[in-house]
Structures are given as structure tokens and as C-alpha cells.
Design an enzyme around this catalytic site. Sequence first.
Site, PDB file in Angstrom:
ATOM      1  N   SER A   1      42.301  38.787  50.567  1.00  0.00           N
ATOM      2  CA  SER A   1      43.387  38.443  49.637  1.00  0.00           C
ATOM      3  C   SER A   1      44.676  38.336  50.433  1.00  0.00           C
ATOM      4  O   SER A   1      44.853  39.047  51.432  1.00  0.00           O
ATOM      5  CB  SER A   1      43.552  39.540  48.583  1.00  0.00           C
ATOM      6  OG  SER A   1      44.746  39.342  47.842  1.00  0.00           O
TER       7      SER A   1
ATOM      8  N   TYR B   1      44.522  48.300  46.892  1.00  0.00           N
ATOM      9  CA  TYR B   1      43.765  47.031  46.943  1.00  0.00           C
ATOM     10  C   TYR B   1      44.138  46.244  48.198  1.00  0.00           C
ATOM     11  O   TYR B   1      43.258  45.748  48.923  1.00  0.00           O
ATOM     12  CB  TYR B   1      44.088  46.220  45.685  1.00  0.00           C
ATOM     13  CG  TYR B   1      43.562  44.803  45.653  1.00  0.00           C
ATOM     14  CD1 TYR B   1      42.243  44.532  45.311  1.00  0.00           C
ATOM     15  CD2 TYR B   1      44.397  43.723  45.945  1.00  0.00           C
ATOM     16  CE1 TYR B   1      41.766  43.236  45.273  1.00  0.00           C
ATOM     17  CE2 TYR B   1      43.935  42.415  45.900  1.00  0.00           C
ATOM     18  CZ  TYR B   1      42.615  42.182  45.560  1.00  0.00           C
ATOM     19  OH  TYR B   1      42.149  40.886  45.521  1.00  0.00           O
TER      20      TYR B   1
HETATM   21  P1  NAP Z   1      36.814  38.397  38.580  1.00  0.00           P
HETATM   22  O1  NAP Z   1      37.042  37.158  37.796  1.00  0.00           O
HETATM   23  O2  NAP Z   1      37.312  39.689  38.034  1.00  0.00           O
HETATM   24  O3  NAP Z   1      35.239  38.512  38.859  1.00  0.00           O
HETATM   25  C1  NAP Z   1      34.777  39.618  39.576  1.00  0.00           C
HETATM   26  C2  NAP Z   1      33.279  39.512  39.732  1.00  0.00           C
HETATM   27  O4  NAP Z   1      32.841  40.655  40.485  1.00  0.00           O
HETATM   28  C3  NAP Z   1      32.520  39.532  38.425  1.00  0.00           C
HETATM   29  O5  NAP Z   1      31.419  38.661  38.556  1.00  0.00           O
HETATM   30  C4  NAP Z   1      32.038  40.988  38.327  1.00  0.00           C
HETATM   31  O6  NAP Z   1      30.816  41.083  37.624  1.00  0.00           O
HETATM   32  C5  NAP Z   1      31.813  41.318  39.783  1.00  0.00           C
HETATM   33  N1  NAP Z   1      31.879  42.735  40.119  1.00  0.00           N
HETATM   34  C6  NAP Z   1      32.885  43.610  39.882  1.00  0.00           C
HETATM   35  N2  NAP Z   1      32.569  44.826  40.364  1.00  0.00           N
HETATM   36  C7  NAP Z   1      31.331  44.711  40.917  1.00  0.00           C
HETATM   37  C8  NAP Z   1      30.461  45.606  41.571  1.00  0.00           C
HETATM   38  N3  NAP Z   1      30.793  46.894  41.748  1.00  0.00           N
HETATM   39  N4  NAP Z   1      29.266  45.136  42.006  1.00  0.00           N
HETATM   40  C9  NAP Z   1      28.903  43.843  41.825  1.00  0.00           C
HETATM   41  N5  NAP Z   1      29.697  42.953  41.199  1.00  0.00           N
HETATM   42  C10 NAP Z   1      30.892  43.386  40.752  1.00  0.00           C
HETATM   43  O7  NAP Z   1      37.419  38.274  40.056  1.00  0.00           O
HETATM   44  P2  NAP Z   1      37.931  36.989  40.893  1.00  0.00           P
HETATM   45  O8  NAP Z   1      39.352  36.763  40.572  1.00  0.00           O
HETATM   46  O9  NAP Z   1      36.954  35.886  40.777  1.00  0.00           O
HETATM   47  O10 NAP Z   1      37.897  37.609  42.368  1.00  0.00           O
HETATM   48  C11 NAP Z   1      36.800  37.433  43.246  1.00  0.00           C
HETATM   49  C12 NAP Z   1      37.179  37.964  44.625  1.00  0.00           C
HETATM   50  O11 NAP Z   1      38.352  37.288  45.081  1.00  0.00           O
HETATM   51  C13 NAP Z   1      37.525  39.448  44.645  1.00  0.00           C
HETATM   52  O12 NAP Z   1      37.060  40.018  45.857  1.00  0.00           O
HETATM   53  C14 NAP Z   1      39.038  39.463  44.609  1.00  0.00           C
HETATM   54  O13 NAP Z   1      39.581  40.631  45.175  1.00  0.00           O
HETATM   55  C15 NAP Z   1      39.350  38.228  45.419  1.00  0.00           C
HETATM   56  N6  NAP Z   1      40.681  37.678  45.148  1.00  0.00           N
HETATM   57  C16 NAP Z   1      41.019  37.218  43.913  1.00  0.00           C
HETATM   58  C17 NAP Z   1      42.309  36.730  43.695  1.00  0.00           C
HETATM   59  C18 NAP Z   1      42.773  36.218  42.351  1.00  0.00           C
HETATM   60  O14 NAP Z   1      43.979  35.987  42.194  1.00  0.00           O
HETATM   61  N7  NAP Z   1      41.890  35.998  41.372  1.00  0.00           N
HETATM   62  C19 NAP Z   1      43.224  36.732  44.733  1.00  0.00           C
HETATM   63  C20 NAP Z   1      42.850  37.205  45.973  1.00  0.00           C
HETATM   64  C21 NAP Z   1      41.570  37.685  46.170  1.00  0.00           C
HETATM   65  P3  NAP Z   1      30.678  41.896  36.216  1.00  0.00           P
HETATM   66  O15 NAP Z   1      31.675  41.308  35.294  1.00  0.00           O
HETATM   67  O16 NAP Z   1      29.269  41.665  35.790  1.00  0.00           O
HETATM   68  O17 NAP Z   1      30.975  43.305  36.544  1.00  0.00           O
END
Ligand code: NAP
Length: 248
Positions: free
Chosen positions: A143, A157
Site C-alpha cells: 500500500s 497497517y
Molecule cells: P476488501 O475489498 O476489503 O477485500 C478484502 C478481501 O480479503 C476479501 O475477499 C476478504 O474475504 C479477504 N480477507 C480478509 N481477511 C482475510 C483473511 N484473514 N484470510 C483470507 N482472506 C481474507 O479489500 P481491497 O480493498 O480489495 O484490498 C485488497 C488488498 O489491497 C489488501 O491487502 C489491502 O491492504 C490492499 N490495498 C487496498 C487499498 C484500497 O484503497 N482499497 C489500498 C492499498 C492497498 P472475506 O470477505 O470472505 O473475509
Amino acid sequence: MDRILLVTGGSRGIGAATARLAAARGWDVAINYTRDAAAAEHVAADVRAAGRRALLLQADVADEAQVLAMFARLDAEWGRLAGLVNNAGVVDVAQRVDEMSAARIRRMFEINVFGSLWCAREAVRRMSTRHGGSGGAIVNLSSVAAKLGAPAQYVDYAAAKGAIDTFTLGLAREVAAEGVRVNAVRPGVIATEIHASGGQPDRAERLAPQVPMQRPGSAEEVAEAVVWLLSDAASYTTGAVLDVGGGR
Ligand code: NAP
């Protein structure tokens, strides 16, 4: 030969977009999730509609035993994987470090750091030529918080994602001569449900004016970078951390 990809946290957001795009580019996709089986099944249906195989694997990546069971099931059903996207990740509500509980900080590192390490270790055990594998690619989701520190939001985080950047560099160099490439993507503010899970459903739109491109990114825009790093088109790229943040 079938190219087998495992995407952790593939039920929604960036993981789901990555699963869909990877299927369109010829990968069979195993979709890991924890809670939302219906959402994961929806992504699996899209993978199959693209003409590829899909496999749902429920496991909490923070739990080493569950990760081992997940990889064992993938081995048994499909064989050795060639790609891993360490995407599962969580944020928490905005807090200063002096307000954070040990349980919160522990969860942040268990899911975002330890989970990625367990999965990467299992992938290297299957991909590396040192272990009889035929190579592969790992992409870790970091991130831009790792660069910014996320003060008064979630320094825990940001620190966890900083660990992912260093892990990416070290593992990439460790396995570079064994046919395994390891890279990271550092998304900026991306419009997904992760912000609501941190109590700020409007966060992506609210932060848009602070982004040089003046808008949040989409999960699909991040997936393009992830799937490129997985592909043979990135054959000389390893140890890279690619910012996908609209200039942030
Ligand atoms: P999201 O929409 O909240 O989706 C998170 C996913 O991770 C869901 O499929 C969830 O599944 C799964 N998950 C959560 N805890 C888990 C665990 N303990 N074991 C296995 N699966 C788990 O998140 P996102 O925004 O797509 O983010 C994806 C990645 O990108 C993350 O690593 C996040 O830190 C990174 N990121 C995101 C952003 C942003 O702005 N969105 C920015 C920088 C980095 P369930 O719902 O089934 O639990």
C-alpha cells in the site's frame, strides 16, 4: 499446460478483479476467502464464464494450519501452482498508536504480514526449482501507506505494509535463481469495500482531492498491474514495488 493461480482474499475488491482479469488472460484461478462464500462463488462463476477453471478455498490466511490445508487441497485438486497473489488484507478504524490495543495490532500483522509469509513460503516450496518445481510468480499487495505512514489513521497497517515491501525485496533475491519472481503492487486510494470495513465508507471519494490524479483508482486498474507482474511479459522483473496510486 494449465497455469494455476491462487488469489487470497479473492471474494471482492482488488482480489476479485484480479481473479477475473487473470482468467481472461488464461489462468485457472483458485479463490481464497474467509467469510463471504456467496461473493466468492460469484467471482468463480465469472472465471468459469471466461472459460477457465475456478476453485473456492476457504481459509483464514492468518492461521498457518488453515494455509497448509488450503495448499494441500490445491495440490490434490489441481496440482502445483504457478502464480500466487497475496492480496488478503485488512484495515481497522482510525486510531492513534497510543489508543491501539494489542489485539488490534496483532490482528493487523497476523493477517497482513504473517498470512502473506505463510502463503509465499508454501508457494516457493511448490514453484522453486530447488524443490523440483518449474518456476512461478508471486505478487504481494502492499500500500502507498507504507510510504506515507498513515498517521492518525492506521500506522499499524502502514507498518505491516512496509514489512511487505521488505519481504518482497528479500524473497525476490533469495529465489531469483530458482525460477520464481516476487514483486509487489502498492495501490493508492482504491474504491473498494475495505474503507467501509475501517468505518469510513466515503474515504476513497473524500481523499480524491489529495490524489494528484484527483480521483480514486478502481480495483480493475490495480488488477492490470498485478496480472502483468504475474505474466511472462514481466519475465525480467523481480523485487519491484510498483506504485498504482494516481501519483500519490
Ligand atoms: P476488501 O475489498 O476489503 O477485500 C478484502 C478481501 O480479503 C476479501 O475477499 C476478504 O474475504 C479477504 N480477507 C480478509 N481477511 C482475510 C483473511 N484473514 N484470510 C483470507 N482472506 C481474507 O479489500 P481491497 O480493498 O480489495 O484490498 C485488497 C488488498 O489491497 C489488501 O491487502 C489491502 O491492504 C490492499 N490495498 C487496498 C487499498 C484500497 O484503497 N482499497 C489500498 C492499498 C492497498 P472475506 O470477505 O470472505 O473475509
